[in-house]
Write an enzyme that holds these catalytic residues in place. Sequence first.
Site, PDB file in Angstrom:
ATOM      1  N   LYS A 179       0.852  -1.199  -0.007  1.00 59.92           N
ATOM      2  CA  LYS A 179      -0.086   0.032   0.018  1.00 59.92           C
ATOM      3  C   LYS A 179       1.024   1.267  -0.054  1.00 59.92           C
ATOM      4  O   LYS A 179       0.640   2.277  -0.883  1.00 59.92           O
ATOM      5  CB  LYS A 179      -0.932  -0.034   1.158  1.00 59.92           C
ATOM      6  N   SER A 180       1.863   1.332   0.951  1.00 60.52           N
ATOM      7  CA  SER A 180       2.742   2.442   0.971  1.00 60.52           C
ATOM      8  C   SER A 180       3.486   2.770  -0.435  1.00 60.52           C
ATOM      9  O   SER A 180       3.607   4.043  -0.536  1.00 60.52           O
ATOM     10  CB  SER A 180       3.937   2.229   2.269  1.00 60.52           C
ATOM     11  N   ARG A 200       2.398   6.032  -3.333  1.00 60.20           N
ATOM     12  CA  ARG A 200       3.335   6.877  -3.404  1.00 60.20           C
ATOM     13  C   ARG A 200       3.725   6.671  -5.072  1.00 60.20           C
ATOM     14  O   ARG A 200       4.174   7.807  -5.771  1.00 60.20           O
ATOM     15  CB  ARG A 200       4.649   6.520  -2.641  1.00 60.20           C
ATOM     16  N   GLY A 259      -4.810   7.883   4.352  1.00 61.70           N
ATOM     17  CA  GLY A 259      -3.840   8.735   4.782  1.00 61.70           C
ATOM     18  C   GLY A 259      -2.759   8.770   3.523  1.00 61.70           C
ATOM     19  O   GLY A 259      -2.254  10.041   3.509  1.00 61.70           O
ATOM     20  N   ARG A 295      -8.293  12.295  12.102  1.00 60.68           N
ATOM     21  CA  ARG A 295      -6.746  12.194  12.138  1.00 60.68           C
ATOM     22  C   ARG A 295      -5.985  13.508  11.883  1.00 60.68           C
ATOM     23  O   ARG A 295      -6.518  14.129  10.753  1.00 60.68           O
ATOM     24  CB  ARG A 295      -6.332  11.063  10.924  1.00 60.68           C
ATOM     25  N   SER A 298       3.376  11.809  12.636  1.00 60.33           N
ATOM     26  CA  SER A 298       3.129  11.035  11.482  1.00 60.33           C
ATOM     27  C   SER A 298       4.394  11.314  10.643  1.00 60.33           C
ATOM     28  O   SER A 298       4.386  12.569  10.212  1.00 60.33           O
ATOM     29  CB  SER A 298       1.863  11.215  10.741  1.00 60.33           C
ATOM     30  N   SER A 353       8.740   6.569  12.500  1.00 62.03           N
ATOM     31  CA  SER A 353       8.494   5.832  11.441  1.00 62.03           C
ATOM     32  C   SER A 353       9.727   5.995  10.300  1.00 62.03           C
ATOM     33  O   SER A 353       9.150   6.026   9.399  1.00 62.03           O
ATOM     34  CB  SER A 353       7.026   5.769  11.053  1.00 62.03           C
ATOM     35  N   ASP A 358       2.997  -0.524  12.081  1.00 61.77           N
ATOM     36  CA  ASP A 358       2.120  -1.331  11.474  1.00 61.77           C
ATOM     37  C   ASP A 358       2.196  -2.819  11.800  1.00 61.77           C
ATOM     38  O   ASP A 358       1.194  -3.569  12.315  1.00 61.77           O
ATOM     39  CB  ASP A 358       1.816  -1.214   9.989  1.00 61.77           C
ATOM     40  N   ARG A 415      -6.105  -3.648   9.694  1.00 57.25           N
ATOM     41  CA  ARG A 415      -5.190  -4.417  10.429  1.00 57.25           C
ATOM     42  C   ARG A 415      -5.652  -5.163  11.675  1.00 57.25           C
ATOM     43  O   ARG A 415      -5.068  -6.133  12.225  1.00 57.25           O
ATOM     44  CB  ARG A 415      -3.855  -3.705  10.743  1.00 57.25           C
TER      45      ARG A 415
END
Length: 442
Positions: free
Chosen positions: A25-26, A30, A96, A124, A171, A203, A325, A400
């Site tokens: 997903k990340s 992107r 997000g 958020r 974040s 992160s 995650d 998740r």
Amino acid sequence: MSGLAYLDLPAARLARGEVALPGSKSISNRVLLLAALAEGSTEITGLLDSDDTRVMLAALRQLGVSVGEVADGCVTIEGVARFPTEQAELFLGNAGTAFRPLTAALALMGGDYRLSGVPRMHERPIGDLVDALRQFGAGIEYLGQAGYPPLRIGGGSIRVDGPVRVEGSVSSQFLTALLMAAPVLARRSGQDITIEVVGELISKPYIEITLNLMARFGVSVRRDGWRAFTIARDAAYRGPGRMAIEGDASTASYFLALGAIGGGPVRVTGVGEDSIQGDVAFAATLAAMGADVRYGPGWIETRGVRVAEGGRLKAFDADFNLIPDAAMTAATLALYADGPCRLRNIGSWRVKETDRIHAMHTELEKLGAGVQSGADWLEVAPPAPGGWRDAHIGTWDDHRMAMCFSLAAFGPAAVRILDPGCVSKTFPDYFDVYAGLLAARD
């Protein structure tokens, strides 16, 4: 799975097999945005098919980007120097990875846009990103509570007056959003752009993903450790022609965990020792808990104890700031540990798809675990012998949560997953693939 009110998990004994992971997903979201901002055409393969990527694809089409039809994870995007549509209302769900980067790109390009999402997206925080963009002169208005979506973007006067500072402790997506959008402004303004991080950056592996992908699209970022990042004035994204998406390392964590508690072997393909994703480090967490972990080019494999037959994992006390995650998977595995397990430095859980510290605390207690939690930590003591309880697990509209608690089927209690369809955010077929690896208890 979509539309099901609940799913009763069969009591599981063993797990073995091989899983071809869906795309990350990340990385997927992107790459979609970078391809849209790049010169030339990019053919993307291995794209994740999920709610979050569909949201990004729909937004890019709405902004006038030429996006081909998606077929078997493949799509072609024709890049644009600037979004052709300069006025739009974008609904971005709870994604997000779409909302934050698009906010930055649209704010620095100029135009008149309204960005909104589901109610949880409006809870958020986005204030730190908005504060940073306003340092560039971006006009951004909160349409609800200050510091949170929905947003109106437009009416500012974009400029580069020096380094821009962004808070890093809430974040990492805020820094990612600024980094991805900065080359567009650097080239237009003819000035280098420096982004300085305030506070402790969380992160960090996700920033490494961003920098790696930007480089593949032709933009190298100069950096001073984790404190400052500079994009040169002549930076320009150029489509690489073809881009393959890695498998999702966060999703891999559930299947690797199955191998660790169900005997194994369970092998995941699509990520391996050469992955750019930080969550592959979860395999090392499994090794510390006693699993046999093996790596190869494009694959990871686990073998372990059989918890349904009395086997136990080693308890842990660890900092999970770098893999928040996958840390959720570790929290669920604590049900099968030989003592209390503590997860530290997970404050980012509070602002994810749900407040994950509160949600995990609540659902683990239902199963009989002893749970304590604080602002950025969670401690889980496994249920005592005879202390497991049948449970209806709430998923909190969080993919998740549903996938993590599928691991509870190896305990002696009956487990029902409520709203299992929430996995469509990243892996619509998760429970079918999961079931294919299991051997049920007699």
